[in-house]
Scaffold this motif. Sequence first.
Motif, mmCIF file in Angstrom:
data_model
loop_
_atom_site.group_PDB
_atom_site.id
_atom_site.type_symbol
_atom_site.label_atom_id
_atom_site.label_comp_id
_atom_site.label_asym_id
_atom_site.label_seq_id
_atom_site.Cartn_x
_atom_site.Cartn_y
_atom_site.Cartn_z
ATOM 1 N N THR A 47 0.818 -1.212 0.000
ATOM 2 C CA THR A 47 0.000 0.000 0.000
ATOM 3 C C THR A 47 0.850 1.260 0.000
ATOM 4 O O THR A 47 0.429 2.290 -0.501
ATOM 5 N N SER A 48 2.052 1.205 0.538
ATOM 6 C CA SER A 48 2.898 2.394 0.555
ATOM 7 C C SER A 48 3.936 2.383 -0.562
ATOM 8 O O SER A 48 4.590 3.380 -0.799
ATOM 9 N N ARG A 55 -1.326 3.759 -7.406
ATOM 10 C CA ARG A 55 -1.083 4.015 -5.979
ATOM 11 C C ARG A 55 -2.343 3.774 -5.146
ATOM 12 O O ARG A 55 -3.421 4.236 -5.467
ATOM 13 N N VAL A 56 -2.170 3.031 -4.077
ATOM 14 C CA VAL A 56 -3.225 2.806 -3.099
ATOM 15 C C VAL A 56 -2.747 3.487 -1.831
ATOM 16 O O VAL A 56 -1.781 3.049 -1.213
ATOM 17 N N ASP A 57 -3.376 4.572 -1.466
ATOM 18 C CA ASP A 57 -2.892 5.374 -0.345
ATOM 19 C C ASP A 57 -3.653 5.020 0.925
ATOM 20 O O ASP A 57 -4.467 5.785 1.418
ATOM 21 N N ILE A 58 -3.399 3.832 1.438
ATOM 22 C CA ILE A 58 -4.069 3.379 2.655
ATOM 23 C C ILE A 58 -3.248 3.811 3.853
ATOM 24 O O ILE A 58 -2.028 3.656 3.873
ATOM 25 N N ASP A 112 -13.328 8.785 23.623
ATOM 26 C CA ASP A 112 -12.925 7.556 22.943
ATOM 27 C C ASP A 112 -11.975 7.899 21.801
ATOM 28 O O ASP A 112 -12.085 8.968 21.188
ATOM 29 N N VAL A 113 -11.079 6.990 21.504
ATOM 30 C CA VAL A 113 -10.178 7.148 20.361
ATOM 31 C C VAL A 113 -10.496 6.038 19.378
ATOM 32 O O VAL A 113 -10.441 4.859 19.710
ATOM 33 N N LEU A 114 -10.859 6.431 18.177
ATOM 34 C CA LEU A 114 -11.245 5.502 17.126
ATOM 35 C C LEU A 114 -10.013 5.197 16.267
ATOM 36 O O LEU A 114 -9.370 6.106 15.752
ATOM 37 N N LEU A 115 -9.671 3.917 16.150
ATOM 38 C CA LEU A 115 -8.541 3.487 15.317
ATOM 39 C C LEU A 115 -9.110 3.054 13.976
ATOM 40 O O LEU A 115 -9.923 2.123 13.915
ATOM 41 N N THR A 116 -8.698 3.730 12.911
ATOM 42 C CA THR A 116 -9.270 3.476 11.594
ATOM 43 C C THR A 116 -8.186 3.211 10.561
ATOM 44 O O THR A 116 -7.025 3.552 10.745
ATOM 45 N N MET A 117 -8.615 2.633 9.435
ATOM 46 C CA MET A 117 -7.746 2.405 8.304
ATOM 47 C C MET A 117 -8.558 2.689 7.054
ATOM 48 O O MET A 117 -9.729 2.297 6.963
ATOM 49 N N GLY A 118 -7.948 3.376 6.105
ATOM 50 C CA GLY A 118 -8.634 3.664 4.861
ATOM 51 C C GLY A 118 -7.781 4.521 3.962
ATOM 52 O O GLY A 118 -6.627 4.850 4.273
ATOM 53 N N GLU A 119 -8.356 4.901 2.840
ATOM 54 C CA GLU A 119 -7.637 5.769 1.912
ATOM 55 C C GLU A 119 -7.638 7.186 2.460
ATOM 56 O O GLU A 119 -8.611 7.626 3.082
ATOM 57 N N GLN A 120 -6.541 7.889 2.231
ATOM 58 C CA GLN A 120 -6.360 9.212 2.825
ATOM 59 C C GLN A 120 -7.514 10.180 2.550
ATOM 60 O O GLN A 120 -7.980 10.839 3.479
ATOM 61 N N PRO A 121 -8.021 10.287 1.322
ATOM 62 C CA PRO A 121 -9.142 11.223 1.099
ATOM 63 C C PRO A 121 -10.374 10.879 1.944
ATOM 64 O O PRO A 121 -11.061 11.770 2.449
ATOM 65 N N ASP A 122 -10.646 9.586 2.109
ATOM 66 C CA ASP A 122 -11.793 9.161 2.917
ATOM 67 C C ASP A 122 -11.574 9.489 4.391
ATOM 68 O O ASP A 122 -12.491 9.933 5.087
#
Length: 142
Positions: A47-48, A55-58, A112-122
Amino acid sequence: EFRRVLFRSQKLRRAGATTVLTPYTFVGHRLAHALLRPNVLSFIELTSALSGAERVDIQFDEVEIEAGSSLDGRTIGETGVRDRYRLVVLGVIRPSGLEFNPPDGARLVAGDVLLTMGEQPDLRRFEAESGVRRRPSGAPAR
């Protein structure tokens, strides 16, 4: 050399460090992941590493739920974080500890702290539209 590193890491823990990362533990974990879960490690590296049109910008991100934000008091399912913003919710850090892979019915509250993963624009759109703030890099977990 290994004994000296081990001694220093024990010394840091006695001094109050909650996490000590040594070259031996880092490389050891990395090798174990490469041997046991090579596809997962490849996915993260891929992804990097991709460039250009492919490019996959996760990215991984941490956002803190603030009082009065549109997420405060709502369940994960109600927020649309998964469907509307196309993010993967890895976990929620609460005072009671980490809730890994929380269900849609998990209620979020201020602090609360939310841990997320996704594409940068999202990720950025999610932050902007929902009134959460991104935690600074290196901010300690609770």
